[in-house]
Scaffold this motif. Sequence first.
Motif, PDB file in Angstrom:
ATOM      1  N   ALA A 216     -22.412 -24.234  43.532  1.00 34.74           N
ATOM      2  CA  ALA A 216     -22.900 -24.106  41.891  1.00 34.74           C
ATOM      3  C   ALA A 216     -23.455 -25.293  41.332  1.00 34.74           C
ATOM      4  CB  ALA A 216     -21.817 -23.496  41.206  1.00 34.74           C
ATOM      5  N   GLN A 217     -22.470 -26.164  41.635  1.00 34.55           N
ATOM      6  CA  GLN A 217     -22.665 -27.752  41.090  1.00 34.55           C
ATOM      7  C   GLN A 217     -24.120 -28.214  41.551  1.00 34.55           C
ATOM      8  OE1 GLN A 217     -19.691 -30.690  41.422  1.00 34.55           O
ATOM      9  NE2 GLN A 217     -20.292 -31.949  39.976  1.00 34.55           N
ATOM     10  N   ASP A 218     -24.325 -28.209  43.053  1.00 34.75           N
ATOM     11  CA  ASP A 218     -25.400 -28.716  43.599  1.00 34.75           C
ATOM     12  C   ASP A 218     -26.864 -27.864  42.960  1.00 34.75           C
ATOM     13  OD1 ASP A 218     -26.508 -30.220  45.618  1.00 34.75           O
ATOM     14  OD2 ASP A 218     -27.264 -28.417  46.608  1.00 34.75           O
ATOM     15  N   ALA A 219     -26.381 -26.404  42.734  1.00 27.49           N
ATOM     16  CA  ALA A 219     -27.533 -25.799  42.029  1.00 27.49           C
ATOM     17  C   ALA A 219     -27.684 -26.109  40.682  1.00 27.49           C
ATOM     18  CB  ALA A 219     -27.599 -24.349  42.528  1.00 27.49           C
ATOM     19  N   LYS A 220     -26.996 -27.011  40.086  1.00 26.81           N
ATOM     20  CA  LYS A 220     -27.175 -27.003  38.560  1.00 26.81           C
ATOM     21  C   LYS A 220     -26.781 -25.993  37.697  1.00 26.81           C
ATOM     22  CE  LYS A 220     -29.897 -31.391  38.964  1.00 26.81           C
ATOM     23  NZ  LYS A 220     -29.980 -31.250  40.511  1.00 26.81           N
ATOM     24  N   MET A 221     -25.584 -25.087  38.387  1.00 28.15           N
ATOM     25  CA  MET A 221     -25.352 -23.892  37.460  1.00 28.15           C
ATOM     26  C   MET A 221     -23.922 -23.809  37.348  1.00 28.15           C
ATOM     27  SD  MET A 221     -27.904 -21.172  39.502  1.00 28.15           S
ATOM     28  CE  MET A 221     -29.616 -21.480  39.882  1.00 28.15           C
ATOM     29  N   SER A 222     -23.605 -22.853  36.214  1.00 30.51           N
ATOM     30  CA  SER A 222     -22.050 -22.445  36.152  1.00 30.51           C
ATOM     31  C   SER A 222     -21.773 -21.463  37.339  1.00 30.51           C
ATOM     32  CB  SER A 222     -21.686 -21.899  34.971  1.00 30.51           C
ATOM     33  OG  SER A 222     -22.420 -20.529  34.883  1.00 30.51           O
ATOM     34  N   VAL A 223     -20.650 -21.538  37.938  1.00 27.40           N
ATOM     35  CA  VAL A 223     -20.171 -20.537  39.037  1.00 27.40           C
ATOM     36  C   VAL A 223     -20.796 -19.160  38.718  1.00 27.40           C
ATOM     37  CG1 VAL A 223     -18.498 -19.643  40.469  1.00 27.40           C
ATOM     38  CG2 VAL A 223     -18.415 -22.167  39.789  1.00 27.40           C
ATOM     39  N   PRO A 224     -20.150 -18.515  37.485  1.00 25.41           N
ATOM     40  CA  PRO A 224     -20.499 -17.313  37.284  1.00 25.41           C
ATOM     41  C   PRO A 224     -22.028 -17.035  37.582  1.00 25.41           C
ATOM     42  CG  PRO A 224     -18.989 -17.963  35.870  1.00 25.41           C
ATOM     43  CD  PRO A 224     -19.354 -18.997  36.315  1.00 25.41           C
TER      44      PRO A 224
END
Length: 302
Positions: A216-224
């Motif tokens: 999620a961090q690699d995709a620059k998004m929150s986990v949810p």
Amino acid sequence: MINNSQTLAEGFPSQKLLHVSLTSIARMQQLPLCKAIYVTDAGYYPEASNHRVLRESGSKNYVLIFCVGGTGYVSIGGKHEVVEEDQLILLPAHVSHEYGSRPNASWRLYWVHFNGTEADDLYQHFSNNGQNITLYLPQTPPIVKAFETTIRWVQRAQTDNALIGLTCSFVNLLGLISDAKRSKTKQLRQAEERIRASLITMEQTLKTPMTLEQLAQDAKMSVPYYCALFKKLTGSPPIQVYTKLRIKAACQLMTDTKMTIKQMALEVGFEDAYYFSRAFKKVMGMSPKRYKEFLTKYLTTI
């Protein structure tokens, strides 16, 4: 205006407008594969100006229209959308609709009418159960080529072999559409591209798998948000897809190497061979040992 017909008396310059004969359609309704999904009409309008189609009773077939230039509009079920280049219109059978070029403008179109026992399920899948009347398709060249190939098959649609070829060509087109479709807004498209990049990251890190938080961090998004968007695009949660990729890699190792089960487990990122065996059985329906026995037997018989 055209009422309940796709045919223009005067037509457009250099247009292609092809119909499959009623005899051939009846035959496709009997042929394996074809009866599930078959093309009834297809064509190309290179420059359709002052174009308007109104079908008050709808079409008896399902309709795909791909805009490759210019602008137009589509109206159905109280929804009205402007249609621009690289957008695909989806229309169900037997539902009143209207579409055409914008006033004092023209558009360029590829189009296919289709039907079959699986046609409605296919329409529901692509339209998200009727919520979407258009799709955004940025990968234009291969899709245009697939439309043109389908049109050529319509021209040949006389023999059983050609009718099966037509259906296979159209199924290939549908596959390209399914893979290429993107959200309409730029913000969502950027997020979706990060999910597709995440899939590549998964494939490249099978031996040292990342955590959900790292993905999620690699995709620059929150986990949810990452999980929700990933499942929307792939149909499965990210960790489930990651696990399947690792198990498939293990299956390939069984084919190409003589590694032990423990060695294979480590190679695809499982430190615990027992946990690997459980995951393998869940994905493949049998244990690694049994799969290896099956593979050995299979390879000696082909």
